[in-house]
Design a protein around this motif. Sequence first.
Motif, mmCIF file in Angstrom:
data_model
loop_
_atom_site.group_PDB
_atom_site.id
_atom_site.type_symbol
_atom_site.label_atom_id
_atom_site.label_comp_id
_atom_site.label_asym_id
_atom_site.label_seq_id
_atom_site.Cartn_x
_atom_site.Cartn_y
_atom_site.Cartn_z
ATOM 1 N N ALA A 150 0.818 -1.208 0.000
ATOM 2 C CA ALA A 150 0.000 0.000 0.000
ATOM 3 C C ALA A 150 0.858 1.267 0.000
ATOM 4 O O ALA A 150 0.351 2.368 -0.245
ATOM 5 C CB ALA A 150 -0.930 0.009 1.212
ATOM 6 N N ALA A 151 2.146 1.108 0.269
ATOM 7 C CA ALA A 151 3.056 2.258 0.326
ATOM 8 C C ALA A 151 3.675 2.506 -1.043
ATOM 9 O O ALA A 151 3.458 1.773 -2.002
ATOM 10 C CB ALA A 151 4.151 1.982 1.359
ATOM 11 N N SER A 152 4.471 3.571 -1.134
ATOM 12 C CA SER A 152 5.182 3.861 -2.377
ATOM 13 C C SER A 152 6.274 2.821 -2.605
ATOM 14 O O SER A 152 6.831 2.271 -1.650
ATOM 15 C CB SER A 152 5.817 5.258 -2.307
ATOM 16 N N ARG A 153 6.568 2.579 -3.865
ATOM 17 C CA ARG A 153 7.638 1.639 -4.181
ATOM 18 C C ARG A 153 8.982 2.213 -3.745
ATOM 19 O O ARG A 153 9.228 3.407 -3.868
ATOM 20 C CB ARG A 153 7.657 1.332 -5.674
ATOM 21 N N LEU A 154 9.867 1.348 -3.271
ATOM 22 C CA LEU A 154 11.161 1.772 -2.739
ATOM 23 C C LEU A 154 12.301 1.274 -3.619
ATOM 24 O O LEU A 154 12.157 0.290 -4.355
ATOM 25 C CB LEU A 154 11.351 1.216 -1.325
ATOM 26 N N PRO A 155 13.468 1.936 -3.535
ATOM 27 C CA PRO A 155 14.651 1.417 -4.236
ATOM 28 C C PRO A 155 15.024 0.037 -3.706
ATOM 29 O O PRO A 155 14.723 -0.304 -2.557
ATOM 30 C CB PRO A 155 15.743 2.444 -3.907
ATOM 31 N N TRP A 210 27.676 -2.523 6.931
ATOM 32 C CA TRP A 210 28.382 -1.244 6.977
ATOM 33 C C TRP A 210 27.483 -0.095 6.530
ATOM 34 O O TRP A 210 27.465 0.974 7.155
ATOM 35 C CB TRP A 210 29.611 -1.282 6.068
ATOM 36 N N LEU A 211 26.734 -0.290 5.460
ATOM 37 C CA LEU A 211 25.990 0.817 4.853
ATOM 38 C C LEU A 211 24.693 1.145 5.595
ATOM 39 O O LEU A 211 24.247 2.289 5.607
ATOM 40 C CB LEU A 211 25.685 0.493 3.383
ATOM 41 N N GLU A 212 24.048 0.153 6.196
ATOM 42 C CA GLU A 212 22.856 0.366 7.016
ATOM 43 C C GLU A 212 21.826 1.252 6.307
ATOM 44 O O GLU A 212 21.467 2.331 6.779
ATOM 45 C CB GLU A 212 23.252 0.997 8.356
ATOM 46 N N PHE A 213 21.344 0.789 5.161
ATOM 47 C CA PHE A 213 20.368 1.552 4.386
ATOM 48 C C PHE A 213 19.084 1.754 5.187
ATOM 49 O O PHE A 213 18.678 0.893 5.970
ATOM 50 C CB PHE A 213 20.039 0.814 3.086
ATOM 51 N N LYS A 214 18.446 2.899 4.927
ATOM 52 C CA LYS A 214 17.165 3.217 5.551
ATOM 53 C C LYS A 214 16.128 3.477 4.464
ATOM 54 O O LYS A 214 16.424 4.100 3.454
ATOM 55 C CB LYS A 214 17.297 4.437 6.456
ATOM 56 N N ASN A 215 14.926 2.981 4.673
ATOM 57 C CA ASN A 215 13.833 3.154 3.721
ATOM 58 C C ASN A 215 14.208 2.632 2.337
ATOM 59 O O ASN A 215 13.865 3.215 1.307
ATOM 60 C CB ASN A 215 13.412 4.628 3.634
#
Length: 334
Positions: free
Chosen positions: A20-25, A38-43
Amino acid sequence: PFRNQLLAATIRLPQGHSHAASRLPVVLDISEGHNLDWLEFKNVITVYVKGFTPPQFSDEGRDAFLKILKFTAHYAHGDLRRLWLTGFSWAAHASYDTALHRPSQFRGIIPLAGGPRRVFFRLLGNLRPTRVLAFCGKKDDRELIWNLLELDRIKSKFKLTYDLVLDPQKAHTLPLKGMMAARDQVGITKAWPLSQSGKIWVDSILIETPMIRIDKVEEKKVRLSKRIPVSARASRDEQRRQVLKVMAKKVAFLNWRLKTKKKAVELLLKAKGVRGCTVFLRDDRFAVGGLVKLKAPKGSQSFRIVFDPETALKEARRTGDRQNIVLQALKLTW
């Protein structure tokens, strides 16, 4: 994805993400997930596969990485036009190789302690839609550092979005200076707009964009000599550039252009050294029943698109792309 392999992928979703949310990378860590710590991506949706190390710079690896990303985008509500690769060492080399041989399919790559092989330079035009965030220790391999700096020197010639950070204190290790900034760039980098024209640089068969796959190439146009002579009087840098200049001539091309009119879509193909390709008519650009006017090196033809369920299923299984359906595939030779 290749010869009936079965791969077990681990997919990590941001808390609360749903269809139901927007598509994410979507980011695939070729290094079995180690870079994600190491990178700890968010969203951002992330994915990795343990124990999968295909032959370096192979279609087996290229197709697998891309299929993992496209399947993840379908399964986890990711953005098919914001797919990313990251990797450390050989996996960083592979991120360049995959983006160059599967052009217009990745929004970006984050190579860590790796770079383009010199033979890749003849395909740099294929990297234009892909954002490159490169990080490396300045004390790493000298030839690797030269390649990274040379790419930085000539990036404007190819209109590349290439950002390089060299960590002055590090060799072949992590973490590297500045790499945490890549975490934020993935989230804010917008999708590359659908182009109406383009050029595909070719060094072999099976180079593939979402719309065109190269199936046949004149071997003599792309074959490299085992030894490339250079001037003994030239500096080491100039000798390297002389080699790159010779290799740059051993490449084939395919130019394409789409022109949408009220009653038809015109597709124009022009080639140099390319003798055959497959055109995938996907539903993001074409419609069932729509009239297509195709002009290829072999000649011109007009036809209406007929939905082919067998082809649609075959391509979805082959590539993992279940968002942009292949309505019809045209195999062309000339």
